[in-house]
Design a protein around this motif. Structure first.
Motif, PDB file in Angstrom:
ATOM      1  N   LYS A  46     -24.280   3.242  30.154  1.00  0.00           N
ATOM      2  CA  LYS A  46     -24.760   2.490  29.126  1.00  0.00           C
ATOM      3  C   LYS A  46     -25.751   3.421  28.402  1.00  0.00           C
ATOM      4  CE  LYS A  46     -24.077  -2.207  30.738  1.00  0.00           C
ATOM      5  NZ  LYS A  46     -22.701  -1.879  31.304  1.00  0.00           N
ATOM      6  N   TYR A  47     -25.296   4.178  27.324  1.00  0.00           N
ATOM      7  CA  TYR A  47     -26.213   5.284  26.569  1.00  0.00           C
ATOM      8  C   TYR A  47     -26.385   4.936  25.034  1.00  0.00           C
ATOM      9  CZ  TYR A  47     -25.739   8.343  30.792  1.00  0.00           C
ATOM     10  OH  TYR A  47     -25.934   8.510  31.972  1.00  0.00           O
ATOM     11  N   VAL A  48     -26.027   3.636  24.697  1.00  0.00           N
ATOM     12  CA  VAL A  48     -26.116   3.355  23.235  1.00  0.00           C
ATOM     13  C   VAL A  48     -27.384   2.479  23.216  1.00  0.00           C
ATOM     14  CG1 VAL A  48     -24.981   2.095  21.286  1.00  0.00           C
ATOM     15  CG2 VAL A  48     -23.541   3.324  22.993  1.00  0.00           C
ATOM     16  N   ASN A  49     -28.382   3.056  22.387  1.00  0.00           N
ATOM     17  CA  ASN A  49     -29.754   2.316  22.135  1.00  0.00           C
ATOM     18  C   ASN A  49     -29.596   0.977  21.604  1.00  0.00           C
ATOM     19  OD1 ASN A  49     -31.535   4.348  23.349  1.00  0.00           O
ATOM     20  ND2 ASN A  49     -31.505   5.526  21.404  1.00  0.00           N
ATOM     21  N   THR A  50     -28.832   0.734  20.823  1.00  0.00           N
ATOM     22  CA  THR A  50     -28.750  -0.487  19.640  1.00  0.00           C
ATOM     23  C   THR A  50     -27.334  -1.094  19.703  1.00  0.00           C
ATOM     24  OG1 THR A  50     -29.748  -1.519  18.052  1.00  0.00           O
ATOM     25  CG2 THR A  50     -29.035   0.553  17.711  1.00  0.00           C
ATOM     26  N   ASN A  74     -20.058   0.684  28.285  1.00  0.00           N
ATOM     27  CA  ASN A  74     -20.076   1.817  28.797  1.00  0.00           C
ATOM     28  C   ASN A  74     -19.407   2.772  28.157  1.00  0.00           C
ATOM     29  OD1 ASN A  74     -21.239   0.891  31.506  1.00  0.00           O
ATOM     30  ND2 ASN A  74     -19.428  -0.599  31.499  1.00  0.00           N
ATOM     31  N   VAL A  75     -20.071   3.833  27.984  1.00  0.00           N
ATOM     32  CA  VAL A  75     -19.369   5.079  27.305  1.00  0.00           C
ATOM     33  C   VAL A  75     -19.468   6.477  28.311  1.00  0.00           C
ATOM     34  CG1 VAL A  75     -20.076   4.231  25.123  1.00  0.00           C
ATOM     35  CG2 VAL A  75     -21.606   5.664  26.172  1.00  0.00           C
ATOM     36  N   GLN A  76     -18.779   7.077  27.835  1.00  0.00           N
ATOM     37  CA  GLN A  76     -18.686   8.701  28.586  1.00  0.00           C
ATOM     38  C   GLN A  76     -19.037   9.460  27.137  1.00  0.00           C
ATOM     39  OE1 GLN A  76     -15.263  10.501  30.969  1.00  0.00           O
ATOM     40  NE2 GLN A  76     -15.270  11.599  28.995  1.00  0.00           N
ATOM     41  N   LEU A  77     -20.150  10.276  28.022  1.00  0.00           N
ATOM     42  CA  LEU A  77     -20.746  11.382  26.807  1.00  0.00           C
ATOM     43  C   LEU A  77     -20.045  12.741  27.181  1.00  0.00           C
ATOM     44  CD1 LEU A  77     -24.328  10.708  27.446  1.00  0.00           C
ATOM     45  CD2 LEU A  77     -23.103   9.929  25.553  1.00  0.00           C
ATOM     46  N   HIS A  91     -20.243  13.498  21.113  1.00  0.00           N
ATOM     47  CA  HIS A  91     -18.901  12.794  20.882  1.00  0.00           C
ATOM     48  C   HIS A  91     -18.896  12.144  22.348  1.00  0.00           C
ATOM     49  CE1 HIS A  91     -14.558  12.418  21.411  1.00  0.00           C
ATOM     50  NE2 HIS A  91     -14.325  12.753  20.364  1.00  0.00           N
ATOM     51  N   LEU A  92     -18.303  11.004  22.135  1.00  0.00           N
ATOM     52  CA  LEU A  92     -18.192  10.025  23.214  1.00  0.00           C
ATOM     53  C   LEU A  92     -17.035   9.204  23.237  1.00  0.00           C
ATOM     54  CD1 LEU A  92     -18.768   6.926  21.916  1.00  0.00           C
ATOM     55  CD2 LEU A  92     -21.294   7.751  21.964  1.00  0.00           C
ATOM     56  N   TYR A  93     -16.671   8.583  24.427  1.00  0.00           N
ATOM     57  CA  TYR A  93     -15.579   7.570  24.427  1.00  0.00           C
ATOM     58  C   TYR A  93     -16.147   6.101  24.823  1.00  0.00           C
ATOM     59  CZ  TYR A  93     -11.142   5.248  25.937  1.00  0.00           C
ATOM     60  OH  TYR A  93     -10.201   4.271  26.030  1.00  0.00           O
ATOM     61  N   LEU A 107     -29.528   7.846  18.229  1.00  0.00           N
ATOM     62  CA  LEU A 107     -28.977   6.354  18.291  1.00  0.00           C
ATOM     63  C   LEU A 107     -28.543   6.134  20.029  1.00  0.00           C
ATOM     64  CD1 LEU A 107     -26.874   5.808  15.297  1.00  0.00           C
ATOM     65  CD2 LEU A 107     -29.366   4.888  15.869  1.00  0.00           C
ATOM     66  N   LEU A 108     -28.798   7.136  20.899  1.00  0.00           N
ATOM     67  CA  LEU A 108     -28.213   7.504  22.102  1.00  0.00           C
ATOM     68  C   LEU A 108     -29.354   7.333  23.057  1.00  0.00           C
ATOM     69  CD1 LEU A 108     -24.998   9.455  21.672  1.00  0.00           C
ATOM     70  CD2 LEU A 108     -25.024   7.004  21.935  1.00  0.00           C
ATOM     71  N   VAL A 109     -29.386   6.805  24.151  1.00  0.00           N
ATOM     72  CA  VAL A 109     -30.321   7.112  25.272  1.00  0.00           C
ATOM     73  C   VAL A 109     -30.300   8.376  25.665  1.00  0.00           C
ATOM     74  CG1 VAL A 109     -30.879   6.121  27.898  1.00  0.00           C
ATOM     75  CG2 VAL A 109     -30.043   4.427  26.241  1.00  0.00           C
ATOM     76  N   GLY A 110     -31.619   9.045  25.901  1.00  0.00           N
ATOM     77  CA  GLY A 110     -31.830  10.328  26.119  1.00  0.00           C
ATOM     78  C   GLY A 110     -31.163  11.475  25.326  1.00  0.00           C
ATOM     79  N   TYR A 111     -31.029  11.006  23.866  1.00  0.00           N
ATOM     80  CA  TYR A 111     -30.485  11.778  22.989  1.00  0.00           C
ATOM     81  C   TYR A 111     -29.077  12.413  23.260  1.00  0.00           C
ATOM     82  CZ  TYR A 111     -34.945  11.085  20.661  1.00  0.00           C
ATOM     83  OH  TYR A 111     -35.898  10.765  19.917  1.00  0.00           O
TER      84      TYR A 111
END
Length: 117
Positions: A46-50, A74-77, A91-93, A107-111
């Motif tokens: 879960k890497y999306v901040n909002t 849930n995303v893949q960076l 880029h993510l999925y 907009l992503l956790v940990g940039y």
């Protein structure tokens, strides 16, 4: 097809000895879609901040949004690169929506992704 028509018109005009000035197209300037990425980071979670974060075809707000990510998704960076406005983009999925594309790193956790594309 439109690009082929413009090229044909330019060739015909040039052959007739008439100069033609075409206006710059914002869609072409943004280089969308940007397919210059690979799975180099690979972190999943879960890497999306909002909520309601646009997933775009390229690292620019002028690129088409193909979906939206949510903080609960849930995303893949995959990797990051420098985009418009001096921001970095990852880029993510998105596994919840099956959408992939570019999201601005603030907009992503940990940039976002840790590895450059």
């Amino acid at each position: 097809m439109r690009i082929k028509s413009v090229i044909a018109a330019v060739c015909v005009t040039a052959a007739a000895g008439i100069s033609l000035v075409l206006p710059a197209s914002p869609a072409l300037a943004a280089s969308c879609p940007d397919n210059g990425w690979s799975i180099r980071d690979g972190r999943y979670g879960k890497y999306v901040n909002t909520n309601y974060v646009n997933i775009r075809t390229g690292p620019s707000t002028s690129c088409t949004a193909v979906g939206q990510a949510q903080a609960s998704h849930n995303v893949q960076l995959d990797c990051w690169k420098l985009g418009d406005g001096g921001y970095t983009w990852s880029h993510l999925y998105d596994f919840n929506t099956s959408r992939q594309g570019w999201v601005r790193d603030d907009l992503l956790v940990g940039y976002g992704a840790n590895v450059h594309c």
